[in-house]
Design a protein around this motif. Sequence first.
Motif, PDB file in Angstrom:
ATOM      1  N   LEU A  30       0.811  -1.217   0.000  1.00 40.78           N
ATOM      2  CA  LEU A  30       0.000   0.000   0.000  1.00 40.78           C
ATOM      3  C   LEU A  30       0.844   1.268   0.000  1.00 40.78           C
ATOM      4  N   LYS A  31       2.162   1.140   0.212  1.00 43.18           N
ATOM      5  CA  LYS A  31       3.024   2.313   0.132  1.00 43.18           C
ATOM      6  C   LYS A  31       3.094   2.853  -1.293  1.00 43.18           C
ATOM      7  N   PHE A  32       2.838   1.935  -2.251  1.00 41.39           N
ATOM      8  CA  PHE A  32       2.894   2.335  -3.669  1.00 41.39           C
ATOM      9  C   PHE A  32       1.469   2.603  -4.162  1.00 41.39           C
ATOM     10  N   LYS A  33       0.792   3.528  -3.520  1.00 41.94           N
ATOM     11  CA  LYS A  33      -0.624   3.758  -3.800  1.00 41.94           C
ATOM     12  C   LYS A  33      -0.848   4.249  -5.224  1.00 41.94           C
ATOM     13  N   LYS A  34      -0.046   5.187  -5.658  1.00 42.92           N
ATOM     14  CA  LYS A  34      -0.249   5.727  -7.002  1.00 42.92           C
ATOM     15  C   LYS A  34      -0.011   4.665  -8.072  1.00 42.92           C
ATOM     16  N   THR A  35       1.081   3.929  -7.896  1.00 48.26           N
ATOM     17  CA  THR A  35       1.370   2.865  -8.871  1.00 48.26           C
ATOM     18  C   THR A  35       0.304   1.782  -8.828  1.00 48.26           C
TER      19      THR A  35
END
Length: 354
Positions: A30-35
């Motif tokens: 979830l740290k890579f929300k944009k991706t």
Amino acid sequence: MNQESAYPYEPEFSFNKLLVDRINDVKYVLKFKKTLALVLTIGAMLGALTARLWTPTYTARLTFVVDDSKSAGGAGGLASLAGQFGFNLDGLGGASGVLAGDNVQELIKSQKLIKKTLLTPYDSTQTLADRYAAVYKLDKKWLKYSPDGKIVRFPADDKHNTRLQDSLLHEMVTLILNGEFGIAKTDKKLGFFEVNTTMRDEKLAMLFCTRMIKQSTDFFISTKTKRLRNNVNRLQHRADSIGVILNRKTYAASAANQSLLDLNPAYTTANASVDIRERDKIVLSTIFSETVKNLESSKTMLAQETPTVQVVDEPELPLKKNRLKYSIGILTGILLSAVLFSFYVLLSRKTVKT
């Protein structure tokens, strides 16, 4: 040397630790929300595109019932009672062999009947086999096997089929049996059968379903009554032959009686000739009467032994259309893209750690 140091350290399994690790993995992804949002959007678009390009199929459904008076008697009540407890006693009803009970299902799925159905006309220019090959683009796929470079056709007269045509027909039969055609009993306690045909062409599915039952019904009745039908034909031919001879003897006897009116009473041999003809007529009349009686008795037996295959529900246009719904396609695309992205991120993290 300490013996304990010879074995590697193995931490004890902890369900709590396993659960915490998976939660940490989810937090990391979830740290890579944009991706992740971009990947899910692409997955949804691909799912919608797949649903749009998905080739629809059509399902033809037919229900029929087999009424066999011979198998319905005797142990019919016992078989019905046993069926309520999950037991199958169809063999006690008198019917036996390949046409008994649930064996009808295997008969209808036989390759011989499917092949004969495929060689029936679709329209004035092609058979069902030709249409099936065109719809599934098999005709172009098989061009490499054609000796003259032309599309292989399948005429209704299969007596002169080549080895290549028979091989390709066998391949079509295999494809049909692998999920496109099926038969099942709606209820084990009843004699109802349901046939389903699912194909990419609506008319093809309907024609194949109805003609498959027609082929099966004709074969079923022909095999069931073959012995009695041959006996009826033999007796009918004998009765016709004796009837023709009896007519001749009748005319001959009448002519002989007519000749006695102007005959000199001194010639007694003429009376003997009339008596012989009258005797032949009486003998033939007796034989003819017995033959006709046996013929009518055999016809009655044939009618009693002939099973009835009654179609209950027939497929009607428009058929049920099967296609991938947009909601299912989008949801599947989102789930697959989320799973693939998660695996990629987690594997990349482990690679960096090592």
